[in-house]
Scaffold this motif. Structure first.
Motif, PDB file in Angstrom:
ATOM      1  N   ASP A 124     -26.287 -23.106  13.586  1.00 38.00           N
ATOM      2  CA  ASP A 124     -26.211 -22.663  14.980  1.00 38.00           C
ATOM      3  C   ASP A 124     -25.222 -21.514  15.180  1.00 38.00           C
ATOM      4  O   ASP A 124     -25.337 -20.764  16.150  1.00 38.00           O
ATOM      5  N   VAL A 125     -24.223 -21.408  14.321  1.00 41.10           N
ATOM      6  CA  VAL A 125     -23.149 -20.440  14.563  1.00 41.10           C
ATOM      7  C   VAL A 125     -22.979 -19.418  13.438  1.00 41.10           C
ATOM      8  O   VAL A 125     -22.241 -18.449  13.595  1.00 41.10           O
ATOM      9  N   MET A 126     -23.644 -19.595  12.312  1.00 41.02           N
ATOM     10  CA  MET A 126     -23.419 -18.721  11.159  1.00 41.02           C
ATOM     11  C   MET A 126     -23.908 -17.302  11.422  1.00 41.02           C
ATOM     12  O   MET A 126     -24.745 -17.052  12.298  1.00 41.02           O
ATOM     13  N   THR A 127     -23.384 -16.365  10.655  1.00 39.95           N
ATOM     14  CA  THR A 127     -23.827 -14.978  10.683  1.00 39.95           C
ATOM     15  C   THR A 127     -24.930 -14.804   9.643  1.00 39.95           C
ATOM     16  O   THR A 127     -24.753 -15.176   8.474  1.00 39.95           O
ATOM     17  N   HIS A 128     -26.064 -14.262  10.064  1.00 39.74           N
ATOM     18  CA  HIS A 128     -27.213 -14.169   9.157  1.00 39.74           C
ATOM     19  C   HIS A 128     -27.151 -12.944   8.249  1.00 39.74           C
ATOM     20  O   HIS A 128     -27.646 -12.978   7.122  1.00 39.74           O
TER      21      HIS A 128
ATOM     22  N   ASP B 203     -16.405 -18.275  13.562  1.00 38.03           N
ATOM     23  CA  ASP B 203     -17.704 -18.816  13.955  1.00 38.03           C
ATOM     24  C   ASP B 203     -17.569 -20.258  14.422  1.00 38.03           C
ATOM     25  O   ASP B 203     -18.179 -20.675  15.411  1.00 38.03           O
ATOM     26  N   LEU B 204     -16.781 -21.036  13.693  1.00 41.71           N
ATOM     27  CA  LEU B 204     -16.598 -22.444  14.054  1.00 41.71           C
ATOM     28  C   LEU B 204     -15.892 -22.600  15.389  1.00 41.71           C
ATOM     29  O   LEU B 204     -16.097 -23.587  16.099  1.00 41.71           O
TER      30      LEU B 204
ATOM     31  N   PRO C  24     -24.199 -26.138  20.025  1.00 35.98           N
ATOM     32  CA  PRO C  24     -24.018 -25.837  18.596  1.00 35.98           C
ATOM     33  C   PRO C  24     -23.423 -27.037  17.867  1.00 35.98           C
ATOM     34  O   PRO C  24     -22.264 -27.374  18.049  1.00 35.98           O
ATOM     35  N   HIS C  25     -24.235 -27.704  17.063  1.00 35.69           N
ATOM     36  CA  HIS C  25     -23.774 -28.869  16.340  1.00 35.69           C
ATOM     37  C   HIS C  25     -23.650 -28.635  14.842  1.00 35.69           C
ATOM     38  O   HIS C  25     -22.880 -29.303  14.168  1.00 35.69           O
TER      39      HIS C  25
ATOM     40  N   GLN D   5     -17.811 -30.793   9.195  1.00 38.68           N
ATOM     41  CA  GLN D   5     -17.852 -30.784   7.730  1.00 38.68           C
ATOM     42  C   GLN D   5     -17.444 -29.416   7.179  1.00 38.68           C
ATOM     43  O   GLN D   5     -16.696 -29.329   6.204  1.00 38.68           O
ATOM     44  N   ALA D   6     -17.947 -28.345   7.807  1.00 32.71           N
ATOM     45  CA  ALA D   6     -17.588 -26.999   7.363  1.00 32.71           C
ATOM     46  C   ALA D   6     -16.107 -26.738   7.564  1.00 32.71           C
ATOM     47  O   ALA D   6     -15.435 -26.174   6.692  1.00 32.71           O
TER      48      ALA D   6
END
Length: 228
Positions: free
Chosen positions: A10-14, A138-139, A5-6, A108-109
């Motif tokens: 890759d990690v967000m909730t849809h 998530d991060l 996961p870069h 960045q997030a």
């Protein structure tokens, strides 16, 4: 091997809970309570993010219910007083919303969340349309990667690329996300580069680099007696 996961995508909730600009105060409170979230984006009809409403925004109505702020306090907290009198999402929301793109890096997030003191960010496309949401938790998912997964990536992407000649003599150890590089390499000038690249691998907690030059033992070069 798992995909590393870069980026935010890759990690967000849809699946995202959201409201429209005309959502009423009670509807917003009920929505947050029902879905057990502390904030939600406000969307225009086409799905474009125009703001965010949080529990903190809603609580301002309660905070100022019995308070008669001084003139100085009123001037200092004009925006909070405005929100305390709001009855719709459009009146209450923080706008423009602080958002992030799917292709933004996790670093960045995380930096945006820290600078803006936010717990989550709506994820949008180039048109500002909602794609998902990313939270602090998530991060942190990158730190759930197994030691084996981390070691495999480090061997493949760092050791084999950086130390093409001496890669067989480099050992990669990972325990609870902490990485140790040991062994000997022909070009010691690359050791700081290796340390930096390993530290940049998502999920790495710490790095200890014990790489030495050829013919150098763990505690230094062999003494004269050992050569006889």
């Amino acid at each position: 091997m798992h995909h590393t996961p870069h980026i935010v995508g890759d990690v967000m909730t849809h699946t995202v809970i959201a409201v429209g600009p005309q959502a009423g105060f009670k509807e917003m409170v009920e929505t947050l309570e029902k879905w057990k979230v502390s904030a939600m984006p406000v969307l225009e009809g086409d799905g474009r993010v125009v703001g965010v409403v949080s529990e903190a925004d809603l609580l301002l109505k309660e905070e100022f219910r019995d308070e008669d702020p001084s003139h100085i306090e009123q001037m200092r907290r004009l925006n909070d007083l405005r929100k305390a009198g709001a009855v719709t999402a459009e009146q209450l929301m923080s706008a423009p919303a602080v958002t992030v793109r799917k292709d933004a890096t996790l670093a960045q997030a995380a930096r945006t969340m820290a600078l803006k003191t936010l717990k989550r960010l709506p994820v949008v496309d180039s048109e500002g349309m909602l794609q998902g949401i990313v939270s602090r938790s998530d991060l942190l998912k990158v730190f759930l990667r197994t030691d084996e997964d981390l070691a495999e990536e480090i061997r493949r992407d760092v050791v084999e690329n950086l130390f093409r000649v001496s890669r067989e003599s480099v050992q990669v150890g990972v325990v609870e996300g902490a990485v140790t590089l040991s062994g000997s390499v022909r070009d010691t000038a690359l050791v700081p580069v290796a340390t930096r690249l390993v530290r940049a691998v998502e999920g790495v907690v710490d790095v200890e680099c014990d790489l030495v030059g050829p013919g150098v033992g763990p505690t230094g070069p062999p003494d004269a007696g050992s050569l006889l």
